[in-house]
Design an enzyme around this catalytic site. Structure first.
Site, PDB file in Angstrom:
ATOM      1  N   ARG A 162       2.314   1.311   6.751  1.00  0.00           N
ATOM      2  CA  ARG A 162       3.496   0.546   7.178  1.00  0.00           C
ATOM      3  C   ARG A 162       3.251  -0.107   8.540  1.00  0.00           C
ATOM      4  O   ARG A 162       4.131  -0.146   9.400  1.00  0.00           O
ATOM      5  CB  ARG A 162       4.730   1.460   7.271  1.00  0.00           C
ATOM      6  CG  ARG A 162       5.199   2.054   5.967  1.00  0.00           C
ATOM      7  CD  ARG A 162       5.746   0.962   5.039  1.00  0.00           C
ATOM      8  NE  ARG A 162       6.447   1.519   3.897  1.00  0.00           N
ATOM      9  CZ  ARG A 162       5.857   1.913   2.772  1.00  0.00           C
ATOM     10  NH1 ARG A 162       4.536   1.829   2.641  1.00  0.00           N
ATOM     11  NH2 ARG A 162       6.573   2.384   1.776  1.00  0.00           N
ATOM     12  N   SER A 237      13.308   2.404   2.402  1.00  0.00           N
ATOM     13  CA  SER A 237      13.124   3.543   3.306  1.00  0.00           C
ATOM     14  C   SER A 237      13.534   3.127   4.714  1.00  0.00           C
ATOM     15  O   SER A 237      13.001   2.154   5.235  1.00  0.00           O
ATOM     16  CB  SER A 237      11.654   3.957   3.364  1.00  0.00           C
ATOM     17  OG  SER A 237      11.194   4.316   2.097  1.00  0.00           O
ATOM     18  N   GLU A 333      11.528   2.640  10.041  1.00  0.00           N
ATOM     19  CA  GLU A 333      10.573   1.720   9.445  1.00  0.00           C
ATOM     20  C   GLU A 333      11.135   0.301   9.535  1.00  0.00           C
ATOM     21  O   GLU A 333      10.393  -0.664   9.611  1.00  0.00           O
ATOM     22  CB  GLU A 333      10.389   2.124   7.980  1.00  0.00           C
ATOM     23  CG  GLU A 333       9.230   1.474   7.304  1.00  0.00           C
ATOM     24  CD  GLU A 333       9.509   1.154   5.864  1.00  0.00           C
ATOM     25  OE1 GLU A 333      10.267   0.211   5.597  1.00  0.00           O
ATOM     26  OE2 GLU A 333       8.955   1.849   5.006  1.00  0.00           O
TER      27      GLU A 333
HETATM   28  N1  EPU Z   1      11.936  14.106  -1.287  1.00  0.00           N
HETATM   29  C1  EPU Z   1      12.983  14.935  -0.927  1.00  0.00           C
HETATM   30  N2  EPU Z   1      14.253  14.448  -0.997  1.00  0.00           N
HETATM   31  C2  EPU Z   1      14.526  13.193  -1.437  1.00  0.00           C
HETATM   32  C3  EPU Z   1      13.455  12.349  -1.831  1.00  0.00           C
HETATM   33  C4  EPU Z   1      12.162  12.833  -1.732  1.00  0.00           C
HETATM   34  O1  EPU Z   1      12.792  16.082  -0.536  1.00  0.00           O
HETATM   35  O2  EPU Z   1      15.720  12.823  -1.439  1.00  0.00           O
HETATM   36  C5  EPU Z   1      10.552  14.625  -1.143  1.00  0.00           C
HETATM   37  C6  EPU Z   1       9.974  15.138  -2.432  1.00  0.00           C
HETATM   38  O3  EPU Z   1       9.224  16.276  -2.131  1.00  0.00           O
HETATM   39  C7  EPU Z   1       9.043  14.042  -2.866  1.00  0.00           C
HETATM   40  C8  EPU Z   1       8.590  13.471  -1.541  1.00  0.00           C
HETATM   41  O4  EPU Z   1       9.724  13.587  -0.681  1.00  0.00           O
HETATM   42  O5  EPU Z   1       7.959  14.541  -3.586  1.00  0.00           O
HETATM   43  C9  EPU Z   1       8.141  12.036  -1.624  1.00  0.00           C
HETATM   44  O6  EPU Z   1       9.187  11.249  -2.191  1.00  0.00           O
HETATM   45  P1  EPU Z   1       8.908   9.817  -2.855  1.00  0.00           P
HETATM   46  O7  EPU Z   1       7.832   9.907  -3.861  1.00  0.00           O
HETATM   47  O8  EPU Z   1      10.244   9.265  -3.282  1.00  0.00           O
HETATM   48  O9  EPU Z   1       8.301   8.971  -1.674  1.00  0.00           O
HETATM   49  P2  EPU Z   1       8.716   8.784  -0.146  1.00  0.00           P
HETATM   50  O10 EPU Z   1       7.609   9.314   0.694  1.00  0.00           O
HETATM   51  O11 EPU Z   1      10.080   9.305   0.119  1.00  0.00           O
HETATM   52  C10 EPU Z   1       7.477   6.487  -0.003  1.00  0.00           C
HETATM   53  C11 EPU Z   1       7.757   5.108   0.506  1.00  0.00           C
HETATM   54  C12 EPU Z   1       8.628   4.322  -0.470  1.00  0.00           C
HETATM   55  C13 EPU Z   1       7.878   4.236  -1.796  1.00  0.00           C
HETATM   56  C14 EPU Z   1       7.578   5.672  -2.287  1.00  0.00           C
HETATM   57  C15 EPU Z   1       6.727   5.694  -3.531  1.00  0.00           C
HETATM   58  C16 EPU Z   1       7.709   5.339   2.928  1.00  0.00           C
HETATM   59  C17 EPU Z   1       8.493   5.311   4.207  1.00  0.00           C
HETATM   60  N3  EPU Z   1       8.423   5.186   1.819  1.00  0.00           N
HETATM   61  O12 EPU Z   1       8.736   7.176  -0.056  1.00  0.00           O
HETATM   62  O13 EPU Z   1       8.761   3.003   0.042  1.00  0.00           O
HETATM   63  O14 EPU Z   1       8.625   3.531  -2.771  1.00  0.00           O
HETATM   64  O15 EPU Z   1       6.848   6.403  -1.269  1.00  0.00           O
HETATM   65  O16 EPU Z   1       5.419   5.310  -3.221  1.00  0.00           O
HETATM   66  O17 EPU Z   1       6.489   5.469   2.967  1.00  0.00           O
HETATM   67  C18 EPU Z   1      10.121   1.507   1.298  1.00  0.00           C
HETATM   68  O18 EPU Z   1       9.180   1.417   2.092  1.00  0.00           O
HETATM   69  O19 EPU Z   1      11.198   0.873   1.484  1.00  0.00           O
HETATM   70  C19 EPU Z   1      10.008   2.394   0.146  1.00  0.00           C
HETATM   71  C20 EPU Z   1      11.017   2.597  -0.705  1.00  0.00           C
END
Ligand code: EPU
Length: 338
Positions: A162, A237, A333
């Site tokens: 990012r 995010s 972000e």
């Molecule tokens: N999780 C929770 N609670 C929640 C959601 C997630 O505990 O409400 C935990 C779970 O353990 C899950 C982990 O967080 O396994 C990761 O969640 P997720 O796969 O949804 O990914 P993220 O790290 O929350 C990132 C990106 C997203 C992107 C997803 C999928 C960032 C800041 N965000 O989210 O990007 O879609 O991975 O690759 O890196 C964006 O940048 O706007 C965005 C949506």
């Protein structure tokens, strides 16, 4: 080219925040952009593209320049790949669908990301195991002070998680006007390593996915987890996933043995901010019209009439709670403007 006055920015930012721009202009050509940057008399100029990665916290006493330059061109074509030049004002997801319809691979995992092409390099957009940098060749940007077009190679862009030069040394100095991407021709090698994609494909009994299958899987996952900005204002995010040192990680894991994490190097670990926020009890919470999404705690939402200040106050409250409970700092972000 017409400068308008006191224009509402509500429809120009995906958070749906009501704020006025004292001066506003829509730009459809590079020449227009040069002309407007040469105009004297506007102390502050602010660039707005898809408005998908910003939180506007006040009315803006500035000339807001809305970049709406369109066009997709095939620059070159070889046996295994094509290079596309895409102008900054093209909608990102429409580009992804265009590439899939032309059977060019590489962007399928990045389906349904809100925003425009011109802002995609700024934060090196990424999702489901793929980042923009994986198919990025170069981009062109206008130097705001000289109005010259400069080419940035991939290494010039200094991409990180990012992150890019446009968020650091180049911040406020350039306006990206076009992006060149290198995409594969069949046979494609889609990236399905991200757990949620594997699960979605398996559910649909797909063993050898096409790029369209992967795109459909990503669309389905995102629609389940992430709110559609057209229905519920949001900016994806809101925070980045924090990266902590090994020492800090060891203490963290001792105290939170069930926490999810990703090791990113010998000495650094990334913790999902969504997990930290959920543990602090914010998931699904609503304060007036500002809230935390019920399916993804990393996403702040505007239920209708939240002001940018209200969303910012909620963001600060979340940062304080995470810091107090876990001794981990999370940072936005999105760009905070105003
Ligand atoms: N999780 C929770 N609670 C929640 C959601 C997630 O505990 O409400 C935990 C779970 O353990 C899950 C982990 O967080 O396994 C990761 O969640 P997720 O796969 O949804 O990914 P993220 O790290 O929350 C990132 C990106 C997203 C992107 C997803 C999928 C960032 C800041 N965000 O989210 O990007 O879609 O991975 O690759 O890196 C964006 O940048 O706007 C965005 C949506």
């Amino acid at each position: 080219m017409k400068i308008q006055h006191d224009i509402s920015l509500k429809k120009y930012n995906t958070f749906g925040i009501e704020a006025l721009a004292s001066h506003f202009i829509e730009i459809t050509t590079i020449q227009n952009l040069q002309e407007v940057l040469r105009q004297k008399g506007y102390r502050k100029k602010l660039v707005l593209s898809g408005g998908s990665n910003m939180l506007i916290t006040n009315d803006l006493n500035a000339l807001v320049i809305h970049i709406n330059i369109k066009g997709i061109t095939i620059l070159s074509e070889e046996e295994n790949h094509v290079i596309l030049k895409i102008m900054a004002g093209e909608n990102w997801h429409e580009l992804v669908i265009w590439t899939i319809n032309h059977n060019y691979g590489g962007l399928e995992n990045l389906s349904l990301i809100p925003g425009n092409v011109g802002t995609s390099p700024i934060q090196n957009i990424g999702a489901y195991g793929v980042e923009l940098k994986d198919c990025f060749e170069s981009c062109e940007a206008m130097d705001i002070s000289t109005q010259q077009i400069i080419t940035f190679s991939k290494s010039d862009c200094q991409f990180g998680y990012r992150d890019s030069i446009f968020k650091n040394k180049g911040k406020g100095k350039y306006i990206i006007t076009s992006v060149n991407l290198k995409l594969s021709k069949p046979p494609h090698r889609p990236n399905t390593s991200y757990g949620a994609i594997e699960t979605e494909l398996k559910k649909n009994n797909i063993d050898h996915p096409t790029i369209k299958d992967v795109s459909n899987a990503v669309i389905s996952i995102r629609q389940k987890k992430l709110p559609d900005p057209a229905k519920l204002g949001n900016s994806g995010s809101f925070f980045k996933n924090p990266v902590i040192t090994k020492d800090k990680f060891i203490t963290f894991l001792d105290n939170n043995p069930d926490a999810p994490f990703y090791q990113i190097s010998e000495t650094a670990y990334k913790i999902p901010a969504a997990w930290l926020i959920e543990q602090c009890g914010f998931k699904g919470k609503r304060y007036g019209d500002a809230g935390v999404h019920k399916n993804q705690a990393l996403v702040l939402v505007n239920y209708g009439n939240a002001s940018g200040q209200e969303i910012l106050r909620l963001a600060n409250k979340i940062q304080d709670a995470v810091s107090t409970q876990f001794d981990i700092e999370i940072s936005p972000e999105v760009n905070i403007i105003g």
